[in-house]
Design an enzyme around this catalytic site. Sequence first.
Site, PDB file in Angstrom:
ATOM      1  N   HIS A  88       7.668   7.640  -8.957  1.00  0.00           N
ATOM      2  CA  HIS A  88       6.670   6.543  -9.418  1.00  0.00           C
ATOM      3  C   HIS A  88       5.802   7.092 -10.304  1.00  0.00           C
ATOM      4  CE1 HIS A  88       4.553   2.485  -7.513  1.00  0.00           C
ATOM      5  NE2 HIS A  88       4.283   2.879  -9.359  1.00  0.00           N
ATOM      6  N   GLU A 108       8.960  -1.572 -11.608  1.00  0.00           N
ATOM      7  CA  GLU A 108       8.146  -2.243 -10.516  1.00  0.00           C
ATOM      8  C   GLU A 108       7.641  -3.615 -11.279  1.00  0.00           C
ATOM      9  OE1 GLU A 108       3.946  -1.206  -8.247  1.00  0.00           O
ATOM     10  OE2 GLU A 108       4.351  -0.115 -10.079  1.00  0.00           O
ATOM     11  N   GLN A 160      -1.131  -5.531 -11.227  1.00  0.00           N
ATOM     12  CA  GLN A 160       0.091  -6.183 -11.846  1.00  0.00           C
ATOM     13  C   GLN A 160      -0.613  -7.414 -12.546  1.00  0.00           C
ATOM     14  OE1 GLN A 160       3.302  -5.054 -12.256  1.00  0.00           O
ATOM     15  NE2 GLN A 160       2.907  -3.051 -11.122  1.00  0.00           N
ATOM     16  N   HIS A 166       3.888  -5.165  -3.390  1.00  0.00           N
ATOM     17  CA  HIS A 166       3.252  -6.254  -4.148  1.00  0.00           C
ATOM     18  C   HIS A 166       3.932  -7.547  -3.542  1.00  0.00           C
ATOM     19  CE1 HIS A 166       1.165  -3.912  -6.905  1.00  0.00           C
ATOM     20  NE2 HIS A 166       2.221  -3.340  -7.042  1.00  0.00           N
ATOM     21  N   HIS A 212       4.413   2.420  -2.563  1.00  0.00           N
ATOM     22  CA  HIS A 212       3.258   2.651  -2.082  1.00  0.00           C
ATOM     23  C   HIS A 212       2.484   1.897  -0.941  1.00  0.00           C
ATOM     24  CE1 HIS A 212       2.371  -0.994  -4.384  1.00  0.00           C
ATOM     25  NE2 HIS A 212       2.506  -0.313  -5.688  1.00  0.00           N
ATOM     26  N   ASP A 233      -4.064  10.526  -2.380  1.00  0.00           N
ATOM     27  CA  ASP A 233      -5.042  10.910  -3.475  1.00  0.00           C
ATOM     28  C   ASP A 233      -6.351  10.847  -2.917  1.00  0.00           C
ATOM     29  OD1 ASP A 233      -5.179   8.359  -3.148  1.00  0.00           O
ATOM     30  OD2 ASP A 233      -5.528   7.893  -5.286  1.00  0.00           O
ATOM     31  N   HIS A 284      -6.187   5.671  -1.985  1.00  0.00           N
ATOM     32  CA  HIS A 284      -5.362   4.893  -1.525  1.00  0.00           C
ATOM     33  C   HIS A 284      -5.070   4.814  -0.076  1.00  0.00           C
ATOM     34  CE1 HIS A 284      -4.692   4.401  -5.930  1.00  0.00           C
ATOM     35  NE2 HIS A 284      -3.983   3.263  -5.729  1.00  0.00           N
ATOM     36  N   ASP A 317       2.220   7.754  -8.822  1.00  0.00           N
ATOM     37  CA  ASP A 317       1.831   6.245  -9.300  1.00  0.00           C
ATOM     38  C   ASP A 317       0.727   6.399 -10.384  1.00  0.00           C
ATOM     39  OD1 ASP A 317       1.595   3.512  -9.648  1.00  0.00           O
ATOM     40  OD2 ASP A 317       0.501   3.064  -7.759  1.00  0.00           O
ATOM     41  N   ALA A 351      -6.235   0.427  -9.531  1.00  0.00           N
ATOM     42  CA  ALA A 351      -5.271   0.332 -10.939  1.00  0.00           C
ATOM     43  C   ALA A 351      -4.511   1.745 -10.845  1.00  0.00           C
ATOM     44  CB  ALA A 351      -5.935  -0.047 -12.146  1.00  0.00           C
TER      45      ALA A 351
END
Length: 387
Positions: free
Chosen positions: A64, A133, A145, A199, A220, A252, A255, A278, A312
């Site tokens: 990803h 995605e 998105q 999502h 994710h 990270d 997230h 991501d 984002a």
Amino acid sequence: MSVCIIRNVRLLSETEPVWSDVLIRDGQITEICHDREDRFAACESGMEVDGKGQLLIPGMIDVHIHGADGFDMMDGTLQSLEAVSHACARTGCTSFLATSVSSSMDDLMGMLSSVSRFIGKEQGARIAGVHIEGPYLNAKRKGMQNERYLRHPNVDEMKAILENAGQLIRMVTLAPELPGGMEMVSFLKEQGIVVSVAHSDATYEEARQAFQCGASHVTHCFNGMRPIHHREPGVVVAAFEEDHVSVQAIVDGVHLHPAIVRMLYREKGADKMVLITDALQAMGLGDGSYLFGGHRVTVSQGVAKLEDGTLASSTVTMNEALAKTVQAGIPLKDAVRMATETPATVLGMTRKGRIAPGMDADLVLMDDCFNVLWTMVDGEIVYRCVR
């Protein structure tokens, strides 16, 4: 026949790293020697690489990633794919899925066309395929998105995409609770494509139905989905209860809280937890303003956000994600597995993700701070750190 001997490296074992030599012929690992008194003979017609006691791990696999070094793979150019290939190699990643965002059909087709033209020409990390995605995502959990392009799953539309993409599509992320969602899950499963949930505002019951229909992955995890509630457990708990379902984690420091990283590890184990970046095009560049997915994205102190504060994507690299996973308390050997063998298994890449005879020589030499010293793909060093 090309021959390469990698000497004086440490390989991970069940207990502690083992001092080893690795013999490679024609891009494939053929033998490993752990006996320092009985080492491979000098290589007369090939290359010898001294690992100087550093850690050798399999090449990492990012299922990803959207972009890097200022390049977004949705722009449909070969230059962007080449840039991401080099950036991945620089950060210890040897294979990746070029990942789309929700867009117009023309932009998606343009991206697929560019991948089709570029694949096989990489000089860094290899493209293992495409991860779509969207656009079949739930607006309620859209994250970054672009809602303008979100729509309900349409099998006929997906058939048209597959006709143009050939065998490139390896993973599709969607919201299965949308009208037509379960039909799409079953269709993609029949095509041999990994179906991932995200999502999504799916309830626990809807998520279980999707997993029973053929979904086997969560994109994710925890991000872009109904949160866990003691009366509405949602996608995450449903994924915990299904042994065949694997989950992605963006480690990270933003997230996912380290406690959540540890919980994912306890619930799914190293064989069902996949480290991802991501990453958007800010990876490798740092703070600044970027255009991504039709949105203006601001990166400050390494954190990418929309104007309304929505996260984002990420700027983390695979070697940084590996380091942060270990810092969260995950054993090194398991953290490495999450970045190598587990994503290889998810994608059905049987010759990637492990250091063993018969496996492809996709390898990464790292120091104790997880800095990448060099990256090897198919037995050739494609990146070397210059200090």
